[in-house]
Design a protein around this motif. Sequence first.
Motif, mmCIF file in Angstrom:
data_model
loop_
_atom_site.group_PDB
_atom_site.id
_atom_site.type_symbol
_atom_site.label_atom_id
_atom_site.label_comp_id
_atom_site.label_asym_id
_atom_site.label_seq_id
_atom_site.Cartn_x
_atom_site.Cartn_y
_atom_site.Cartn_z
ATOM 1 N N ASP A 19 0.831 -1.211 0.000
ATOM 2 C CA ASP A 19 0.000 0.000 0.000
ATOM 3 C C ASP A 19 0.860 1.253 0.000
ATOM 4 O OD1 ASP A 19 -2.315 -1.488 -0.014
ATOM 5 O OD2 ASP A 19 -2.568 -1.446 2.166
ATOM 6 N N ALA A 20 1.956 1.218 0.753
ATOM 7 C CA ALA A 20 2.844 2.379 0.803
ATOM 8 C C ALA A 20 3.481 2.635 -0.561
ATOM 9 C CB ALA A 20 3.927 2.170 1.866
ATOM 10 N N CYS A 21 3.849 1.571 -1.271
ATOM 11 C CA CYS A 21 4.435 1.723 -2.609
ATOM 12 C C CYS A 21 3.436 2.375 -3.564
ATOM 13 C CB CYS A 21 4.865 0.364 -3.157
ATOM 14 S SG CYS A 21 6.322 -0.347 -2.361
ATOM 15 N N ASN A 59 2.863 6.059 -2.631
ATOM 16 C CA ASN A 59 3.971 6.907 -3.068
ATOM 17 C C ASN A 59 3.968 7.107 -4.582
ATOM 18 O OD1 ASN A 59 4.738 7.024 -0.452
ATOM 19 N ND2 ASN A 59 6.778 6.154 -0.723
ATOM 20 N N LEU A 60 3.622 6.041 -5.310
ATOM 21 C CA LEU A 60 3.548 6.167 -6.771
ATOM 22 C C LEU A 60 2.491 7.194 -7.162
ATOM 23 C CD1 LEU A 60 4.203 5.295 -9.663
ATOM 24 C CD2 LEU A 60 2.554 3.428 -9.386
ATOM 25 N N LEU A 61 1.311 7.116 -6.549
ATOM 26 C CA LEU A 61 0.249 8.078 -6.853
ATOM 27 C C LEU A 61 0.671 9.496 -6.489
ATOM 28 C CD1 LEU A 61 -2.791 5.964 -5.641
ATOM 29 C CD2 LEU A 61 -2.541 6.916 -7.936
ATOM 30 N N GLN A 62 1.353 9.645 -5.367
ATOM 31 C CA GLN A 62 1.802 10.977 -4.964
ATOM 32 C C GLN A 62 2.864 11.507 -5.915
ATOM 33 O OE1 GLN A 62 0.315 12.734 -2.344
ATOM 34 N NE2 GLN A 62 1.388 14.353 -3.470
ATOM 35 N N GLN A 63 3.784 10.637 -6.340
ATOM 36 C CA GLN A 63 4.807 11.061 -7.297
ATOM 37 C C GLN A 63 4.184 11.474 -8.626
ATOM 38 O OE1 GLN A 63 7.673 7.883 -7.617
ATOM 39 N NE2 GLN A 63 8.207 7.965 -5.442
ATOM 40 N N GLY A 69 13.662 6.666 -12.309
ATOM 41 C CA GLY A 69 14.908 6.189 -11.713
ATOM 42 C C GLY A 69 14.941 6.249 -10.204
ATOM 43 N N SER A 70 14.016 6.983 -9.589
ATOM 44 C CA SER A 70 14.029 7.113 -8.136
ATOM 45 C C SER A 70 13.300 5.945 -7.494
ATOM 46 C CB SER A 70 13.357 8.429 -7.725
ATOM 47 O OG SER A 70 12.036 8.470 -8.203
ATOM 48 N N PRO A 71 13.615 5.651 -6.227
ATOM 49 C CA PRO A 71 12.931 4.527 -5.564
ATOM 50 C C PRO A 71 11.461 4.835 -5.333
ATOM 51 C CG PRO A 71 14.314 5.723 -4.017
ATOM 52 C CD PRO A 71 14.632 6.275 -5.365
ATOM 53 N N ILE A 72 10.656 3.813 -5.359
ATOM 54 C CA ILE A 72 9.231 3.990 -5.104
ATOM 55 C C ILE A 72 8.964 4.049 -3.610
ATOM 56 C CG2 ILE A 72 8.636 1.531 -5.057
ATOM 57 C CD1 ILE A 72 6.098 2.251 -6.595
ATOM 58 N N LEU A 73 9.918 3.541 -2.815
ATOM 59 C CA LEU A 73 9.792 3.569 -1.359
ATOM 60 C C LEU A 73 11.199 3.628 -0.772
ATOM 61 C CD1 LEU A 73 7.396 3.424 0.662
ATOM 62 C CD2 LEU A 73 7.929 1.005 0.958
ATOM 63 N N ASP A 74 11.356 4.457 0.272
ATOM 64 C CA ASP A 74 12.684 4.637 0.877
ATOM 65 C C ASP A 74 12.957 3.642 1.997
ATOM 66 O OD1 ASP A 74 13.342 6.783 -0.793
ATOM 67 O OD2 ASP A 74 12.286 8.194 0.500
ATOM 68 N N SER A 75 11.921 3.234 2.725
ATOM 69 C CA SER A 75 12.135 2.306 3.833
ATOM 70 C C SER A 75 10.990 1.303 3.897
ATOM 71 C CB SER A 75 12.231 3.069 5.157
ATOM 72 O OG SER A 75 12.439 2.185 6.232
ATOM 73 N N PRO A 76 11.261 0.065 3.504
ATOM 74 C CA PRO A 76 12.502 -0.447 2.930
ATOM 75 C C PRO A 76 12.753 0.149 1.544
ATOM 76 C CG PRO A 76 10.756 -2.069 2.716
ATOM 77 C CD PRO A 76 10.200 -0.970 3.549
ATOM 78 N N LEU A 77 13.999 0.184 1.158
ATOM 79 C CA LEU A 77 14.370 0.775 -0.123
ATOM 80 C C LEU A 77 13.933 -0.152 -1.253
ATOM 81 C CD1 LEU A 77 15.792 3.158 -1.468
ATOM 82 C CD2 LEU A 77 17.918 1.821 -1.419
#
Length: 623
Positions: free
Chosen positions: A268-270, A273-277, A319-327
């Motif tokens: 869900d977090a991924c 974050n994708l929707l927010q990006q 190119g950026s990560p979709i989630l930082d923690s976990p990466l």
Amino acid sequence: MRVWMNTWHYRGIWIVFLSGLAAISLYSLVTFFYQKHHALAEIDQRLHQAALGALEIVKSQSAIVGEQKSFADSDYQKLIMQMSEFARRSDVEYVYTLEKIADSIFFTSSSYTAEDAESGLVTRYFDVYESTTPTQHQAFLSQTIQYENTVDKWGEFRSILLPYTTESGRTILICADINLAEVKNATLNSLYFALISGVYFLGLSFLYGLAYVYKMRSALTLDPASGFANHAALSELLKKARGQMSLAVIGCKDLADIGSFYGQDVLDACVSNLLQQLSDSLGKEYKYFRFSPTKVVVVANKEIAYEDVLACLTELNVGSPILDSPLIYTKIHIGCDNGLSSQVLENALLAETIARSEDLMLQCYSSAFNELKSKYQYNIVMSAEISQAFTENRFVPFFQPIISVESGAIVKYEALARLKDKQGNFVPPFKFLPVIYRSRLDRELVKTMFLQCAQRFNQTNVCWSINMSAADMMDPALCHWLLEQLELYSNPKNITFELLETEGVDDYASIKVYINKYQAAGVKIFIDDFGVGYSNISHFLKLNVDGLKIDGSLIERICEDKDIRLFIEHIVQFANSVGFEVVAEYIENEQILAEVAGLGVHMAQGYHFSAPVEHIELDVAAA
């Protein structure tokens, strides 16, 4: 007590008031929609009758329905005067016919009004119809009557589109229009009082229900994990939308695996974050939806050109990560389309599927994908047909003989599945076998083939074989069932299971366990289509099978390709050196038979001897 009674008194007043309000509002709405529906039904009936009448008029005109594509001016004037008189008597505004050439639509006939004649708006033969609609273009590809409301330089109309294919193969639309302005005025005048009163009281009720409705709406149309709109909101948007719109389906590679590895919260977090990006990158000109657990949808405002939408999607920062923690990094696949609201989502989903399968970042929908859509529909229909065929015992074995190269005698038969449709005709295997394998119904097919062959050959000395995939052979439930059936069979040594090599196997140790079980019961195991997947000799030896069938695509080229002949020769030499039996299939003529015989092949199979047949003579030598 009085306070309590007064409280309930006021409550009673409110209940009566709201009940009356609801009744008045309901009366107004029912009256309005009944009148509207009745008016539209009457209009559609008149349009239908007018279109049928216009069709009868133009059927005699070769320039419209025949090979001829020219009109004498005097003949055309007579035709349109006849159609104008017919339109007047039918109480419709216009009747006309259209023909589509390439991407343009032309008038081939049309009635006219006195106002049209005075203003010079009388159409001529093959005048370009400039105010075309997507529905009109689609109607040329359809066989069903369609209705639409349109606005053009002649006015606002309710129109019927009646497709008609002529004997010469031309497709024309028989059309009729009714001016909606008069109908609307009549309807509104008859409902004026009811609507005024209904709107007033409805507004009062609406105020009380607004807060509750808003709260329920938010709960139904928002994804609680991301806070963005969900698939229900998208469905509502598409239902309300009219005309063309741009939509993109965005899927993330391996998101499902990420969820199974890290859990639903990380998934869900991924997606959040994708929707927010996407929202940060594309801005407020787009709407964002979580369509499914692993896919999101972006809808562009109609003011944005499709080319600009594609440009923005192409420039997304992937190119950026979709989630930082976990990466977590992931790759996105985008499917886009610009089309009618009723089709755009389906088309974009198809484009995203293709983008994922071909590992593309962006894939636009094309009409070339229609063949794939038709294939999907066919697979759905065939899946239902297959399920019913199992219930009705419409799968039957056809038998193709396998011949001893040395003696020419039949040594065994291969049982090949055939599907009989409801009319008694046999469906080609390539039309149903892929659906069976994809639906994992091959286990049922193995059972059906085994039972029918066992019943036919149990009291004979006939040797026979059936095909099995690697998944079938390693299916514990199917293995248990087959071993029970083999105990009931008189001579299991006459049975061969042909393992389809094209399936491929990764776990050779596991499949060898099942091969050993079947061999212990007396069954022989052959590798079918050898030369595709198990051609690595070391892998082949691990399976400890009894023989192999050389792939038919190799055999059919043995006479003209020296390299293939050499390859087959090595296969045969290897098989003979370790005591394996070898069958060459696809023997189509005497020349191919002579070649494989010269290489030391033991048995041969193909149309040179016999096509697969339903009924056979049971005079066969023991293998």
